[in-house]
Design a protein around this motif. Structure first.
Motif, PDB file in Angstrom:
ATOM      1  N   ASP A  53     122.982  32.505 172.275  1.00 45.13           N
ATOM      2  CA  ASP A  53     123.679  31.391 171.632  1.00 45.13           C
ATOM      3  C   ASP A  53     124.272  31.846 170.297  1.00 45.13           C
ATOM      4  O   ASP A  53     125.233  31.267 169.810  1.00 45.13           O
ATOM      5  CB  ASP A  53     122.705  30.234 171.350  1.00 45.13           C
ATOM      6  CG  ASP A  53     122.006  29.749 172.596  1.00 45.13           C
ATOM      7  OD1 ASP A  53     122.683  29.543 173.613  1.00 45.13           O
ATOM      8  OD2 ASP A  53     120.770  29.588 172.554  1.00 45.13           O
ATOM      9  N   LEU A  54     123.637  32.863 169.706  1.00 42.65           N
ATOM     10  CA  LEU A  54     124.046  33.383 168.408  1.00 42.65           C
ATOM     11  C   LEU A  54     123.781  34.885 168.402  1.00 42.65           C
ATOM     12  O   LEU A  54     122.776  35.340 168.947  1.00 42.65           O
ATOM     13  CB  LEU A  54     123.233  32.714 167.283  1.00 42.65           C
ATOM     14  CG  LEU A  54     123.421  33.228 165.861  1.00 42.65           C
ATOM     15  CD1 LEU A  54     124.841  32.979 165.349  1.00 42.65           C
ATOM     16  CD2 LEU A  54     122.397  32.580 164.914  1.00 42.65           C
ATOM     17  N   PRO A  78     129.488  33.937 172.142  1.00 41.07           N
ATOM     18  CA  PRO A  78     128.706  33.141 171.205  1.00 41.07           C
ATOM     19  C   PRO A  78     129.220  33.340 169.779  1.00 41.07           C
ATOM     20  O   PRO A  78     130.036  34.230 169.519  1.00 41.07           O
ATOM     21  CB  PRO A  78     127.300  33.725 171.348  1.00 41.07           C
ATOM     22  CG  PRO A  78     127.540  35.146 171.722  1.00 41.07           C
ATOM     23  CD  PRO A  78     128.782  35.133 172.584  1.00 41.07           C
ATOM     24  N   HIS A 104     118.691  24.771 166.725  1.00 36.52           N
ATOM     25  CA  HIS A 104     119.405  24.525 167.983  1.00 36.52           C
ATOM     26  C   HIS A 104     119.639  25.799 168.799  1.00 36.52           C
ATOM     27  O   HIS A 104     119.984  25.736 169.972  1.00 36.52           O
ATOM     28  CB  HIS A 104     120.744  23.816 167.725  1.00 36.52           C
ATOM     29  CG  HIS A 104     121.765  24.687 167.068  1.00 36.52           C
ATOM     30  ND1 HIS A 104     121.834  24.822 165.698  1.00 36.52           N
ATOM     31  CD2 HIS A 104     122.734  25.482 167.585  1.00 36.52           C
ATOM     32  CE1 HIS A 104     122.818  25.656 165.403  1.00 36.52           C
ATOM     33  NE2 HIS A 104     123.384  26.073 166.526  1.00 36.52           N
ATOM     34  N   VAL A 105     119.426  26.972 168.205  1.00 34.55           N
ATOM     35  CA  VAL A 105     119.616  28.246 168.907  1.00 34.55           C
ATOM     36  C   VAL A 105     118.379  28.525 169.759  1.00 34.55           C
ATOM     37  O   VAL A 105     117.263  28.553 169.251  1.00 34.55           O
ATOM     38  CB  VAL A 105     119.854  29.400 167.905  1.00 34.55           C
ATOM     39  CG1 VAL A 105     119.876  30.748 168.608  1.00 34.55           C
ATOM     40  CG2 VAL A 105     121.139  29.160 167.126  1.00 34.55           C
ATOM     41  N   SER A 106     118.601  28.737 171.054  1.00 34.52           N
ATOM     42  CA  SER A 106     117.496  29.069 171.967  1.00 34.52           C
ATOM     43  C   SER A 106     117.361  30.571 172.156  1.00 34.52           C
ATOM     44  O   SER A 106     116.259  31.095 172.248  1.00 34.52           O
ATOM     45  CB  SER A 106     117.717  28.421 173.331  1.00 34.52           C
ATOM     46  OG  SER A 106     117.692  27.031 173.214  1.00 34.52           O
ATOM     47  N   THR A 107     118.508  31.263 172.251  1.00 39.83           N
ATOM     48  CA  THR A 107     118.509  32.710 172.487  1.00 39.83           C
ATOM     49  C   THR A 107     119.331  33.386 171.405  1.00 39.83           C
ATOM     50  O   THR A 107     120.503  33.079 171.213  1.00 39.83           O
ATOM     51  CB  THR A 107     119.086  33.040 173.886  1.00 39.83           C
ATOM     52  OG1 THR A 107     118.307  32.374 174.875  1.00 39.83           O
ATOM     53  CG2 THR A 107     119.053  34.544 174.144  1.00 39.83           C
TER      54      THR A 107
END
Length: 178
Positions: A53-54, A78, A104-107
């Protein structure tokens, strides 16, 4: 009862760098093999569904080039942040950067250098699937990717709080004879 969210931290060591004479370490580019392996790293991330995600990337030229070539192999891009604190940090500094990641970032994908990445994996991995921790102890080569997972928050990553669930080394095919 609320279950804590699953967090996935991908740690990618930059691909093989060249050593041009008179070039400062921070400005070393990827070698030919490094460029092939960086593309292979992108294909590996896509194949394994290790999509971030980031992305937090060291500012060194070889890490930026690794990301640029890997990203070209991904379907979606991302958000990327080039982070000067990821250029050869001690483990506590690398963890401080990870602890700042938004909820909010999962990965998260961190692209950096050894020994920082290797030492972070060994510090954070309470255990690993199969022989993965032992493999990292022996060597975490260029273009290697490790996946740490845990339930909780980003600032909860600490010693022995994660499980090393994935480990792979991306290698691109050598060019054939002309």
């Amino acid at each position: 009862m609320t279950i804590s969210p699953l967090r996935r931290l991908l740690l990618l060591r930059h691909a093989k760098a060249a050593r041009p004479p008179g070039t400062a370490d921070h400005e070393r580019p990827l070698s030919g093999r490094g460029r092939r392996d960086a593309r292979a790293a992108g294909r590996l991330l896509a194949k394994e569904d290790w999509l971030p995600d980031l992305v937090l990337c060291s500012t060194a030229r070889r890490t930026r080039e690794t990301w640029e070539l890997a990203a070209a192999e991904l379907a979606g891009l991302p958000q990327v942040r080039f982070e000067p604190r990821l250029y050869h940090p001690p483990v506590p500094q690398l963890l401080a950067v990870v602890h700042e990641v938004p909820a909010h970032v999962s990965t998260l994908l961190v692209i950096g250098h050894n020994p920082s990445l290797r030492d972070t994996i060994l510090m954070a991995a309470g255990d690993g699937v199969g022989q993965r921790v032992r493999e990292v102890e022996e060597k975490f080569p260029t273009a290697a990717v490790a996946l740490l997972a845990w339930r909780g928050t980003w600032d909860g990553l600490d010693a022995r709080t994660a499980l090393l669930t994935g480990l792979a080394v991306a290698r691109g095919a050598r060019p054939g004879p002309s």
